[in-house]
Design an enzyme around this catalytic site. Structure first.
Site, PDB file in Angstrom:
ATOM      1  N   HIS A 104      44.223  41.636   9.554  1.00 32.45           N
ATOM      2  CA  HIS A 104      43.715  42.267  10.774  1.00 32.45           C
ATOM      3  C   HIS A 104      42.464  43.089  10.590  1.00 32.45           C
ATOM      4  O   HIS A 104      41.972  43.677  11.549  1.00 32.45           O
ATOM      5  CB  HIS A 104      44.778  43.196  11.375  1.00 32.45           C
ATOM      6  CG  HIS A 104      45.845  42.462  12.129  1.00 32.45           C
ATOM      7  ND1 HIS A 104      45.731  42.154  13.467  1.00 32.45           N
ATOM      8  CD2 HIS A 104      47.029  41.961  11.733  1.00 32.45           C
ATOM      9  CE1 HIS A 104      46.813  41.517  13.867  1.00 32.45           C
ATOM     10  NE2 HIS A 104      47.619  41.374  12.830  1.00 32.45           N
TER      11      HIS A 104
ATOM     12  N   LYS B  10      40.507  52.515  24.162  1.00 27.80           N
ATOM     13  CA  LYS B  10      40.943  51.953  22.884  1.00 27.80           C
ATOM     14  C   LYS B  10      41.165  53.129  21.939  1.00 27.80           C
ATOM     15  O   LYS B  10      40.819  54.259  22.282  1.00 27.80           O
ATOM     16  CB  LYS B  10      39.905  50.998  22.305  1.00 27.80           C
ATOM     17  CG  LYS B  10      38.475  51.576  22.324  1.00 27.80           C
ATOM     18  CD  LYS B  10      37.429  50.615  21.784  1.00 27.80           C
ATOM     19  CE  LYS B  10      37.061  49.507  22.705  1.00 27.80           C
ATOM     20  NZ  LYS B  10      37.484  48.187  22.285  1.00 27.80           N
TER      21      LYS B  10
HETATM   22  C1  LIG Z   1      45.144  46.255  24.313  1.00 32.30           C
HETATM   23  C2  LIG Z   1      45.466  47.617  23.865  1.00 32.30           C
HETATM   24  C3  LIG Z   1      44.862  48.147  22.714  1.00 32.30           C
HETATM   25  C4  LIG Z   1      43.816  47.387  21.903  1.00 32.30           C
HETATM   26  O1  LIG Z   1      42.540  47.672  22.434  1.00 32.30           O
HETATM   27  P1  LIG Z   1      41.196  47.260  21.664  1.00 32.30           P
HETATM   28  O2  LIG Z   1      40.122  47.542  22.668  1.00 32.30           O
HETATM   29  O3  LIG Z   1      41.302  45.811  21.364  1.00 32.30           O
HETATM   30  O4  LIG Z   1      41.099  48.117  20.462  1.00 32.30           O
HETATM   31  C5  LIG Z   1      45.176  49.431  22.331  1.00 32.30           C
HETATM   32  N1  LIG Z   1      46.056  50.175  23.044  1.00 32.30           N
HETATM   33  C6  LIG Z   1      46.652  49.702  24.159  1.00 32.30           C
HETATM   34  C7  LIG Z   1      47.598  50.582  24.898  1.00 32.30           C
HETATM   35  C8  LIG Z   1      46.387  48.414  24.602  1.00 32.30           C
HETATM   36  O5  LIG Z   1      46.994  47.949  25.696  1.00 32.30           O
END
Ligand SMILES: *Cc1c(COP(=O)(O)O)cnc(C)c1O
Length: 801
Positions: A346, A534
């Site tokens: 990842h 995020k």
């Molecule tokens: C989708 C999601 C993430 C991932 O977000 P990124 O922009 O890909 O880092 C993190 N937290 C929650 C609550 C999400 O739904």
């Protein structure tokens, strides 16, 4: 009880009185939630049992997805929807004067994850079940999920999360299936009938008790299982101080580590990892041995997938069971193990690659350490044959080196498949980060671009848009998300585009109302909603976004006539509690918000909102209301991103670097329907002689905003932002924020100019929705199934009709 509305109402009222011991009139929302939850779980039981029997009878290959995180969010409406009883229940409750939406709000998010990695695991469970695949999750039942975030005077404050406070309606405790997990102690080597036998003695044992959560597929009667392990004192403890033992035991499943990138180097973390792996593999093997009398064909019937390296001890643990319990020799055990385990990487951030010092690993897991050591010896011998004399290479690639166990190397050596999570990421793994391994195991490497379940992220969270789509192209997209592309027929349909516009406005107004209620700040839903939600991390560059906002603010102050389409910048982000720099960025966002939102000079043109406690249920309200999706990581640093896909599916346009899955979003929507800026991945990776101070000196806009961090521009913050200032200038701006600033300002200008042309914007938005089907996790899961797991779609018609 869900056969028709009247039957449901009758059952619901009866059950409520029985469970809560009070009349309907006296019942609370909590009582009503509990009652409904229990009814649903009972309802799902029949299909759950049938599904398990079907899998047993067919003896199909089963997939077990091991993950240290499952970020499920709420399950009530999701379950109602997948079971096909949402409408019936919503209307039945309505007759009783109950609003299902309010009942939903009673449920705590199951927040057993940090971010993307944990949410991916949750989306995969939904797709596996919805596509009828025999795939199950294995995780840890943390007592406290990711912390609850409050913002106090602009600072993040962490409160313990209490999702189990009212008990969990979805789970079933199975105490009779508990597994004993051994730690510490010694390994005795004996000889029996000419072969070596290993006995783990004086171990401290912890009981792993499974709690099963049903995972219902979308209207298909398939119900898979998410098994979460709870750590409890063993009934046969080997310990002098029983209270200390109890405390230490329970701590193993007490907290989720609130960090997705750094390895804290805590014994407890390694304990959690082995706890998950040992309990999961023992229970998989136990189930397997009910139908088979030996382990020789184990790999033909079982796939074990490890989500990142946290569960990589599955490799030595399976070796241990095959040899020490199953009596197999090393070579056969190794063949079986390396045909059973597959691995997803990842990240390429080197600070995120897990390593454990031998001095911690060996005493905690003595038998496992012996096996890892043997794997390493044999691997190094093989390397010596392939590259005689190339000591440097062997040192780089060894699983154990410099007193550290390297978990990624163990995963690469002990699995048959290694996948990255977006095309660019996989290329970087092959060409750079894992090139040594790619050279000797090229056949192991493959790409599986991440996805999201369109059932939660469109059908459930944006019902107005989902209805419009279904009206236009029929409901087939729910089972075949690629069908969304048929929306392209409506590109020039002004009625359709107006409806799209109207839905976005209404979703924005809903979010605006929520923000008003929560923060008291009123925002105008006719402004552009520009959103970055995020985890907070330097590489994700929330800082670039903030510096741009400061720049816009400066421009408007200098020139009140400055042409600028009014915008509302919305942030949501948790910072790991120990991540000092990330917390400073949160304070900066809130400080800028305070200044901007209270300055009448920019009033109505610029607003900044920080929404506290970003989590799945909040995310579901945000994506449908976004116009602009900020995906602005330093190119090469974001492995995939999945937030980018959720935005796209809800019609937001991406402002992004060519990083992670943004690259593939651009390929699908075309360069005219996305706003790309900044350095590209190879430019970042090969950059020669970057000097951030030059950009500071030669670009007045940059100098101004960077100086404002520390020159008293913000009242009452003293030297609060010195660390940010230093990172940009003294530490030469590791993430190229200043390098990409000009390019970012320009693309943002273009965003504003494009928005003015409403019809053009709506067409671009429609293109994004129409091309988002590819990013459904259904597509991702089918690729895992076809290329990695090679399992069959459970054919239940064959068995049941
Ligand atoms: C989708 C999601 C993430 C991932 O977000 P990124 O922009 O890909 O880092 C993190 N937290 C929650 C609550 C999400 O739904």
């Amino acid at each position: 009880m869900f056969s028709n509305k009247e039957a449901f109402k009758r059952h619901f009222l009866q059950r409520l009185e029985m469970m809560c011991g009070k009349s309907f009139a006296e019942s609370t929302k909590d009582d009503q939630f509990d009652t409904l939850g229990h009814m649903i779980r009972e309802y799902v039981s029949k299909d759950w049992i049938n599904t398990n029997e079907r899998y047993r009878a067919a003896d199909e290959r089963q997939v077990y997805y091991l993950s240290i995180e499952f970020l499920l969010g709420r399950l009530l409406r999701h379950n109602l929807m997948n079971l096909g009883i949402e409408e019936l229940v919503e209307e039945g409750l309505h007759d009783l004067g109950i609003d299902l939406k309010q009942i939903e709000d009673v449920e705590s998010d199951a927040g057993l994850g940090n971010g993307g990695l944990g949410r991916l695991a949750a989306c995969f469970l939904d797709s596996l079940a919805s596509l009828n695949f025999p795939g199950h999750g294995c995780g840890i039942r943390y007592k406290h999920g990711l912390f609850e975030q409050k913002i106090i005077e602009g600072f993040q404050v962490e409160l313990p999360e209490l999702w189990l406070r009212h008990g969990q309606v979805w789970e079933v405790r199975k105490a009779d299936l508990a597994i004993e997990v051994p730690f510490w102690g010694n390994v005795k080597v004996l000889e029996e009938n000419g072969r070596l036998v290993f006995q783990h003695t004086n171990a401290e044992k912890i009981s792993a008790v499974p709690y099963d959560i049903p995972v219902a597929g979308f209207k298909n009667q398939t119900v898979n299982t998410l098994r979460l392990w709870n750590a409890e004192p063993s009934p046969f403890p080997f310990h002098k101080d029983i209270l200390k033992y109890k405390r230490e035991t329970e701590s193993v499943s007490e907290f989720l580590y609130p960090d997705d990138t750094h390895d804290e180097g805590k014994i407890l973390r390694l304990k959690q990892q082995y706890f998950l792996v040992c309990a999961s593999i023992s229970s998989i093997v136990r189930g397997y041995l009910k139908k088979h009398d030996s382990l020789h064909d184990f790999h033909r019937h079982v796939c074990i997938h490890i989500n990142d390296t946290h569960p990589v001890l599955a490799i030595p643990e399976l070796m241990r069971i095959l040899m020490d319990v199953g009596g197999l020799g090393w070579d056969e055990a190794w063949d079986i193990t390396t045909q059973t385990i597959s691995y997803t990487n990842h990240t390429t951030l080197s600070e995120a690659l897990e390593t454990w010092p031998i001095r911690i690993f060996q005493p905690l897991l003595p038998r496992i350490y012996m096996i890892v050591n043997e794997i390493n010896e044999r691997f190094c011998q093989k390397l010596w044959q392939l590259f005689p004399g190339d000591w440097k290479r062997i040192e780089r690639m060894a699983i154990i080196a410099h007193d550290q166990v390297k978990m990624a190397h163990l995963a690469l050596v002990g699995s048959y498949s290694v996948n990255g999570v977006a095309a660019l990421h996989t290329e970087i793994l092959k060409k750079r980060e894992m090139n040594d391994f790619y050279q000797i195991f090229p056949e192991k490497f493959n790409n599986k671009t991440n996805g999201i379940t369109h059932r939660r992220w469109l059908l459930k969270s944006n019902p107005m848009l989902a209805d419009l789509v279904t009206e236009a192209i029929g409901p087939s997209w729910i089972r075949q998300p690629e069908e969304l592309s048929r929306l392209l027929e409506y590109q020039n349909d002004s009625v359709f585009l107006t409806q799209l516009d109207d839905i976005k406005k209404r979703n924005k107004q809903k979010l605006a109302d929520r923000i008003q209620a929560q923060t008291g700040i009123s925002i105008d839903s006719s402004t552009i909603f520009d959103v970055q939600v995020k985890r907070l991390h330097a590489y994700k560059r929330q800082l670039l976004n903030v510096l741009h906002i400061m720049h816009i603010y400066n421009r408007i102050k200098e020139d009140p006539q400055y042409l600028f389409y009014p915008r509302t910048f919305i942030f949501g982000a948790k910072a790991s509690p120990g991540y000092y720099y990330a917390k400073k960025i949160i304070k900066l966002i809130n400080t800028v918000a305070e200044k901007v939102n209270n300055d009448p000079a920019v009033h109505d043109r610029l607003k900044v909102i920080f929404l506290e406690n970003y989590r799945v249920s909040l995310a579901e309200e945000i994506f449908p209301a976004a116009d602009v999706s900020e995906q602005i990581s330093t190119a090469s640093k974001e492995a995939s991103g999945t937030g980018n896909m959720k935005f796209m599916m809800n019609g937001a346009l991406t402002v992004g670097t060519l990083d992670g899955a943004n690259v593939e979003i651009k390929e699908r929507v075309g360069e005219n329907n996305i706003f790309i800026f900044g350095l590209k991945a190879d430019e970042v990776l090969n950059y020669q002689g970057y000097r951030s101070v030059e950009f500071f000196h030669y670009d007045k806009r940059i100098r101004k905003v960077v100086e404002q961090l520390t020159n008293g521009f913000f009242a009452d913050v003293d030297d609060e932002f010195e660390a940010i200032y230093d990172s940009l200038l003294m530490q030469n701006d590791q993430y190229f924020v200043l390098r990409d600033f000009d390019s970012y300002v320009n693309i943002q200008k273009k965003v504003g100019q494009t928005y003015v042309n409403k019809e053009k914007w709506l067409k671009m938005s429609l293109m994004n929705i129409a091309q988002s089907g590819y990013f459904s996790s259904d597509r991702t899961i089918k690729e895992y199934v076809d290329d990695i797991w090679k399992i069959d779609q459970a054919d239940y018609t064959r068995l049941y009709h």
